[in-house]
Design a protein around this motif. Structure first.
Motif, PDB file in Angstrom:
ATOM      1  N   MET A  79       5.691 -25.844  47.875  1.00 24.79           N
ATOM      2  CA  MET A  79       6.466 -25.365  46.731  1.00 24.79           C
ATOM      3  C   MET A  79       7.090 -26.541  45.990  1.00 24.79           C
ATOM      4  O   MET A  79       6.958 -26.669  44.773  1.00 24.79           O
ATOM      5  CB  MET A  79       7.592 -24.436  47.215  1.00 24.79           C
ATOM      6  CG  MET A  79       7.174 -23.022  47.467  1.00 24.79           C
ATOM      7  SD  MET A  79       7.113 -22.037  45.947  1.00 24.79           S
ATOM      8  CE  MET A  79       8.845 -21.635  45.737  1.00 24.79           C
ATOM      9  N   ARG A  80       7.754 -27.374  46.746  1.00 23.46           N
ATOM     10  CA  ARG A  80       8.452 -28.504  46.125  1.00 23.46           C
ATOM     11  C   ARG A  80       7.486 -29.399  45.365  1.00 23.46           C
ATOM     12  O   ARG A  80       7.714 -29.747  44.210  1.00 23.46           O
ATOM     13  CB  ARG A  80       9.183 -29.311  47.201  1.00 23.46           C
ATOM     14  CG  ARG A  80      10.593 -28.805  47.456  1.00 23.46           C
ATOM     15  CD  ARG A  80      11.368 -29.786  48.314  1.00 23.46           C
ATOM     16  NE  ARG A  80      10.902 -29.783  49.692  1.00 23.46           N
ATOM     17  CZ  ARG A  80      11.380 -28.955  50.632  1.00 23.46           C
ATOM     18  NH1 ARG A  80      12.323 -28.089  50.332  1.00 23.46           N
ATOM     19  NH2 ARG A  80      10.907 -29.004  51.856  1.00 23.46           N
TER      20      ARG A  80
ATOM     21  N   LEU B  40       5.993 -27.656  42.244  1.00 21.67           N
ATOM     22  CA  LEU B  40       6.945 -27.486  41.149  1.00 21.67           C
ATOM     23  C   LEU B  40       7.229 -28.800  40.444  1.00 21.67           C
ATOM     24  O   LEU B  40       7.421 -28.843  39.231  1.00 21.67           O
ATOM     25  CB  LEU B  40       8.236 -26.864  41.680  1.00 21.67           C
ATOM     26  CG  LEU B  40       8.165 -25.350  41.817  1.00 21.67           C
ATOM     27  CD1 LEU B  40       9.253 -24.831  42.723  1.00 21.67           C
ATOM     28  CD2 LEU B  40       8.311 -24.718  40.436  1.00 21.67           C
ATOM     29  N   ARG B  41       7.258 -29.851  41.216  1.00 27.56           N
ATOM     30  CA  ARG B  41       7.548 -31.138  40.614  1.00 27.56           C
ATOM     31  C   ARG B  41       6.479 -31.516  39.604  1.00 27.56           C
ATOM     32  O   ARG B  41       6.735 -32.224  38.652  1.00 27.56           O
ATOM     33  CB  ARG B  41       7.655 -32.201  41.718  1.00 27.56           C
ATOM     34  CG  ARG B  41       8.331 -33.470  41.243  1.00 27.56           C
ATOM     35  CD  ARG B  41       8.531 -34.447  42.386  1.00 27.56           C
ATOM     36  NE  ARG B  41       9.184 -33.819  43.524  1.00 27.56           N
ATOM     37  CZ  ARG B  41       8.850 -34.042  44.789  1.00 27.56           C
ATOM     38  NH1 ARG B  41       7.864 -34.858  45.102  1.00 27.56           N
ATOM     39  NH2 ARG B  41       9.504 -33.455  45.773  1.00 27.56           N
TER      40      ARG B  41
ATOM     41  N   ILE C 168       4.500 -29.318  37.880  1.00 22.14           N
ATOM     42  CA  ILE C 168       4.223 -28.381  36.787  1.00 22.14           C
ATOM     43  C   ILE C 168       4.886 -28.861  35.498  1.00 22.14           C
ATOM     44  O   ILE C 168       6.042 -29.236  35.497  1.00 22.14           O
ATOM     45  CB  ILE C 168       4.729 -26.970  37.137  1.00 22.14           C
ATOM     46  CG1 ILE C 168       3.818 -26.330  38.175  1.00 22.14           C
ATOM     47  CG2 ILE C 168       4.784 -26.096  35.887  1.00 22.14           C
ATOM     48  CD1 ILE C 168       4.172 -24.899  38.482  1.00 22.14           C
TER      49      ILE C 168
ATOM     50  N   PRO D 178       6.488 -27.825  32.255  1.00 15.77           N
ATOM     51  CA  PRO D 178       7.059 -26.602  31.677  1.00 15.77           C
ATOM     52  C   PRO D 178       6.413 -26.252  30.340  1.00 15.77           C
ATOM     53  O   PRO D 178       6.303 -25.075  29.997  1.00 15.77           O
ATOM     54  CB  PRO D 178       8.535 -26.956  31.473  1.00 15.77           C
ATOM     55  CG  PRO D 178       8.806 -28.119  32.336  1.00 15.77           C
ATOM     56  CD  PRO D 178       7.525 -28.848  32.509  1.00 15.77           C
TER      57      PRO D 178
ATOM     58  N   PHE E 189       3.419 -24.340  31.119  1.00 16.04           N
ATOM     59  CA  PHE E 189       3.845 -23.016  31.578  1.00 16.04           C
ATOM     60  C   PHE E 189       4.214 -22.132  30.399  1.00 16.04           C
ATOM     61  O   PHE E 189       3.741 -21.000  30.274  1.00 16.04           O
ATOM     62  CB  PHE E 189       5.037 -23.165  32.534  1.00 16.04           C
ATOM     63  CG  PHE E 189       5.548 -21.864  33.061  1.00 16.04           C
ATOM     64  CD1 PHE E 189       5.068 -21.337  34.245  1.00 16.04           C
ATOM     65  CD2 PHE E 189       6.519 -21.152  32.361  1.00 16.04           C
ATOM     66  CE1 PHE E 189       5.535 -20.128  34.727  1.00 16.04           C
ATOM     67  CE2 PHE E 189       6.987 -19.941  32.830  1.00 16.04           C
ATOM     68  CZ  PHE E 189       6.496 -19.432  34.018  1.00 16.04           C
ATOM     69  N   ASN E 190       5.059 -22.660  29.518  1.00 15.94           N
ATOM     70  CA  ASN E 190       5.488 -21.880  28.368  1.00 15.94           C
ATOM     71  C   ASN E 190       4.304 -21.493  27.485  1.00 15.94           C
ATOM     72  O   ASN E 190       4.224 -20.361  26.998  1.00 15.94           O
ATOM     73  CB  ASN E 190       6.496 -22.673  27.533  1.00 15.94           C
ATOM     74  CG  ASN E 190       7.782 -22.943  28.294  1.00 15.94           C
ATOM     75  OD1 ASN E 190       8.091 -22.251  29.273  1.00 15.94           O
ATOM     76  ND2 ASN E 190       8.536 -23.935  27.872  1.00 15.94           N
TER      77      ASN E 190
ATOM     78  N   LEU F 287       0.598 -17.635  44.360  1.00 13.92           N
ATOM     79  CA  LEU F 287       1.193 -16.333  44.067  1.00 13.92           C
ATOM     80  C   LEU F 287       2.552 -16.515  43.396  1.00 13.92           C
ATOM     81  O   LEU F 287       2.914 -15.768  42.483  1.00 13.92           O
ATOM     82  CB  LEU F 287       1.347 -15.511  45.352  1.00 13.92           C
ATOM     83  CG  LEU F 287       1.902 -14.104  45.154  1.00 13.92           C
ATOM     84  CD1 LEU F 287       0.976 -13.266  44.292  1.00 13.92           C
ATOM     85  CD2 LEU F 287       2.150 -13.414  46.490  1.00 13.92           C
ATOM     86  N   PHE F 288       3.273 -17.510  43.845  1.00 20.88           N
ATOM     87  CA  PHE F 288       4.578 -17.790  43.226  1.00 20.88           C
ATOM     88  C   PHE F 288       4.422 -18.056  41.726  1.00 20.88           C
ATOM     89  O   PHE F 288       5.150 -17.500  40.911  1.00 20.88           O
ATOM     90  CB  PHE F 288       5.249 -18.977  43.912  1.00 20.88           C
ATOM     91  CG  PHE F 288       6.355 -19.574  43.099  1.00 20.88           C
ATOM     92  CD1 PHE F 288       7.608 -18.988  43.055  1.00 20.88           C
ATOM     93  CD2 PHE F 288       6.126 -20.720  42.336  1.00 20.88           C
ATOM     94  CE1 PHE F 288       8.618 -19.531  42.284  1.00 20.88           C
ATOM     95  CE2 PHE F 288       7.132 -21.275  41.560  1.00 20.88           C
ATOM     96  CZ  PHE F 288       8.379 -20.673  41.531  1.00 20.88           C
TER      97      PHE F 288
ATOM     98  N   GLU G  34       3.580 -14.856  39.857  1.00 22.59           N
ATOM     99  CA  GLU G  34       4.727 -13.969  39.651  1.00 22.59           C
ATOM    100  C   GLU G  34       5.664 -14.513  38.582  1.00 22.59           C
ATOM    101  O   GLU G  34       6.233 -13.750  37.799  1.00 22.59           O
ATOM    102  CB  GLU G  34       5.494 -13.784  40.965  1.00 22.59           C
ATOM    103  CG  GLU G  34       4.754 -12.907  41.961  1.00 22.59           C
ATOM    104  CD  GLU G  34       5.613 -12.554  43.177  1.00 22.59           C
ATOM    105  OE1 GLU G  34       6.651 -13.214  43.376  1.00 22.59           O
ATOM    106  OE2 GLU G  34       5.228 -11.632  43.909  1.00 22.59           O
ATOM    107  N   THR G  35       5.821 -15.816  38.569  1.00 25.03           N
ATOM    108  CA  THR G  35       6.713 -16.403  37.579  1.00 25.03           C
ATOM    109  C   THR G  35       6.148 -16.219  36.176  1.00 25.03           C
ATOM    110  O   THR G  35       6.871 -15.892  35.235  1.00 25.03           O
ATOM    111  CB  THR G  35       6.937 -17.892  37.880  1.00 25.03           C
ATOM    112  OG1 THR G  35       7.211 -18.059  39.264  1.00 25.03           O
ATOM    113  CG2 THR G  35       8.114 -18.433  37.096  1.00 25.03           C
TER     114      THR G  35
ATOM    115  N   SER H 233       6.697 -12.719  35.132  1.00 23.12           N
ATOM    116  CA  SER H 233       8.077 -12.525  34.710  1.00 23.12           C
ATOM    117  C   SER H 233       8.310 -13.078  33.311  1.00 23.12           C
ATOM    118  O   SER H 233       8.996 -12.457  32.484  1.00 23.12           O
ATOM    119  CB  SER H 233       9.003 -13.203  35.720  1.00 23.12           C
ATOM    120  OG  SER H 233      10.311 -13.214  35.252  1.00 23.12           O
TER     121      SER H 233
ATOM    122  N   GLU I 131       6.539 -10.848  30.736  1.00 25.58           N
ATOM    123  CA  GLU I 131       7.286  -9.603  30.641  1.00 25.58           C
ATOM    124  C   GLU I 131       8.502  -9.773  29.715  1.00 25.58           C
ATOM    125  O   GLU I 131       8.829  -8.904  28.919  1.00 25.58           O
ATOM    126  CB  GLU I 131       7.701  -9.223  32.072  1.00 25.58           C
ATOM    127  CG  GLU I 131       8.910  -8.372  32.258  1.00 25.58           C
ATOM    128  CD  GLU I 131       9.466  -8.633  33.668  1.00 25.58           C
ATOM    129  OE1 GLU I 131       8.671  -8.587  34.630  1.00 25.58           O
ATOM    130  OE2 GLU I 131      10.683  -8.903  33.801  1.00 25.58           O
TER     131      GLU I 131
END
Lengths: 291, 291
Positions: A115-116, A119-120, A122, A124, A127-128, A252-253, A256-257, A260, A263
DNA sequence: ATAAAAATGAAAATAATGTTTCAGAATTTG
DNA sequence: CAAATTCTGAAACATTATTTTCATTTTTAT
C-alpha cells in the motif's frame, strides 16, 4: 469452575460476539473502534457515542463476565497500563494475539508495505484524470479482466453499473472479444486489468481497441503489462505477498478509490440511480433492510 | 488574555509545579508516576492512591486551569487517544504528492484503520481452523457470494480451484441454489460471503446447507450477517470507507491470507497441480512467460 | 399469520462521584 | 513567639453515574 479472568476486554468481546444482540454489537463495535479510549468515558458517554441506552452498556458488561460497567472500565485501564509499559513488543504486531511469524502478520506486513509503496508512486493528476474520464457520460465504459483479474473487473463493473449508464463488462471468453470491439466507439474507455503473468489476449484486445480510438486505462503491477504501451493512463500496484500468488488487495484499493471519486463527480446522476435501485430492492424484498 | 489550552496535563503540571502545595505535589507525582492511566480512575481512587483528600484533587485540577476533575480527566483521555492512534497513519500522508484531503489519502486512512481493527479482532485459532478445514481433501468446498460479494467469492474460487480439487462456485442466480444443495454432503464446507445489506437468499441457503450437516464458513462485516447463526466460523471485516459503498479491501485481504495458509498446508498436492497448470498454459500459449 | 420470547430504552431508584464549606493544623511572617 | 496566612481533610451537599424496573418494540418460533 471459575472462568479465565485474564482475557482482555477485546478478547471477551470477540469470543462472545455471536451471542451479542444488535444494540450490544453496535456498542461492542464502538468500543473496539477506538480501543480502549472509547470505553474510558462515563457510561452515559459510552452509550451516547454508540447510540445505545445505558442499560445496554450494563447488560453487555455483565454478559462479558464483569460485575458491572465500572469493573469493565477498570479492566480496560489495567490493559492500557500493561500495553503502555511495553510498547515495543506489541506495536508492530497486527494480529496481536498471533505470533509475529503467523501468516496473518506476515501477510499484513506485506500488504501494508505494498500500500505504502504503491501510494507513493501514484500521480494524483493521473488519478484525477481517470476519475474524470470515467465520469464522462458521453463515453461508453468497457471493463475487461484476465484469468485472475476477472473478479476485479467484475467488482468495478458491478459498482460502475450503479453509478452510471453505458458500462459493459467484456465476457471472459477471449474468443468473443472481437465482437465487443465492434461495439466500441472512438472516445470510449476500456478499463483493462493485466497482472503478471500477462495475457496475450489482453494485449491484442488493447491493440484493437487503441486502433479504434478507444482510451485505455490499465491496472497492472509494478513491472507493467506489455499492454501499457497502448494505455493513456496506467496504475501500477505492488502485488508481492508471502504466497505462491500475487496480492490483489492494493489493486482493489485503487479500484474502490476510483469508484468513490467517480461517484462524487457524478453525484447528481448517481444519487437518483441509487435511490431507484433501493426502491427496486424494496419491491423485490431481496434484501433485509435491517439486521 | 486567554491562556494556551493545548498543553498536555503533564506539561501543565510541570509548568505549575513550583506553585503547588505539598499535598498537591504528592498528587501530581502520583499522576505522573503512571501517566496517564493513574489519572483515569474516579476522583476517590486517585485521591487514595496519592494519599490525599478528594478536595485536594479538585483544587489542583482548578489550579491547572480545568473547570473540575472530570475536565482534567477528559483531557487525559484525549491525549491518550492522540498517542494511541497509530503515529504512522495519521501523521504520514499516503500519497505524498496529493493533499491530505484528497480521496486517495482519505480512503487509504480508512482502509488502514479497517485493517488494524479487523486484525485485532481475528482469532488466530479460528483462522487456523478454517485453513485446516479448507485443506481437508475429504470435504467438498462450495463458495457462494451475493450481489456485491460475488466477485470476492469468484476470486476465492479461482484460487482454490488451482490449489485443490473438489471446489464448486455456486452460481449467482439464487433460483438454482437448491440444486447445489442437492450436491452438498454432510462434512462439506460452504464458504459464504454476506455483507450488508444482508441477503435473504444467502440466509436461506445457509439454513438449508446447515440442515444437511454442511459446515458454514462466513465472511461478513463488523455487524454480522444473520447467517452467522448457522456458521461454525465467521470473519468480521471492517468495511467502512469514505464512499457510498462499503470497502471490500479487508475482506479480500483475509481471503488471500487464507488462500496462502491453505496452499501451505496442502503444498504436497498443490505443488504438482501448479506445475501441471503451468504446462497447460505453455501448451496453449495463452500467457507470455516473460515480460 | 399469531403467540411466545427476547431485546430495548425511558424513567425511576440507587449508588457513587465530585464539590463546597469550614474548622483545625501547619506554615509563614513580622 | 504570636498573629496572620495558608493548607488540609472531614463532613455536608450537589451532581452525576450506574443499576433496576418495566412497558414497548422487535424478533423468533410455530
Amino acid at each position: 469452575m471459575a472462568k479465565a479472568q485474564n482475557l482482555t476486554v477485546a478478547e471477551r468481546i470477540r469470543s462472545k460476539f455471536e451471542r451479542l444482540t444488535r444494540a450490544e454489537r453496535q456498542l461492542a463495535n464502538a468500543i473496539l473502534e477506538n480501543y480502549p479510549v472509547s470505553g474510558l468515558g462515563s457510561i452515559t458517554t459510552v452509550a451516547e457515542v454508540s447510540s445505545v441506552s445505558t442499560p445496554t452498556v450494563v447488560r453487555m458488561a455483565k454478559k462479558l463476565g464483569f460485575k458491572g460497567f465500572p469493573q469493565l472500565q477498570a479492566a480496560l485501564r489495567d490493559e492500557l497500563e500493561a500495553t503502555l509499559s511495553n510498547p515495543i513488543t506489541k506495536h508492530n504486531l497486527w494480529a496481536e494475539n498471533a505470533p509475529d511469524t503467523h501468516i496473518l502478520n506476515r501477510f499484513a506486513d506485506a500488504v501494508m508495505d505494498n500500500m505504502r509503496q504503491t501510494l507513493r508512486q501514484i500521480d494524483p493528476e493521473v488519478f484525477n484524470a481517470v476519475a474524470q474520464l470515467l465520469s464522462d457520460r458521453n463515453r461508453q465504459i468497457h471493463v475487461v479482466g484476465g484469468r485472475i483479474t476477472r473478479s476485479l473487473a467484475d467488482y468495478l463493473f458491478t459498482h460502475m453499473q450503479v453509478i452510471r449508464s453505458g458500462v459493459t463488462l467484456v465476457a471472459s471468453n477471449a474468443n468473443t472479444w472481437p465482437h465487443y470491439v465492434l461495439n466500441m466507439n472512438a472516445g470510449d474507455v476500456l478499463v483493462a486489468f493485466d497482472i503478471r503473468r500477462y495475457e496475450h489476449d489482453i494485449l491484442r484486445l488493447a491493440e484493437m481497441a487503441a486502433a479504434q480510438g478507444v482510451t485505455l486505462v490499465l491496472f497492472t503491477d509494478q513491472w507493467g503489462s506489455p499492454a501499457a504501451k497502448y494505455a493513456k493512463y496506467s496504475f501500477h500496484s505492488r502485488i508481492e505477498a508471502p504466497s505462491a500468488w500475487d496480492s490483489s488487495v492494493v489493486t482493489l484499493f485503487i479500484i474502490e478509490t476510483i469508484i468513490s471519486a467517480v461517484e462524487t463527480l457524478t453525484w447528481d446522476e448517481t444519487k437518483g440511480r441509487m435511490k431507484k435501485l433501493e426502491d427496486l430492492f424494496d419491491q423485490t424484498k431481496m434484501f433485509r433492510k435491517f439486521i
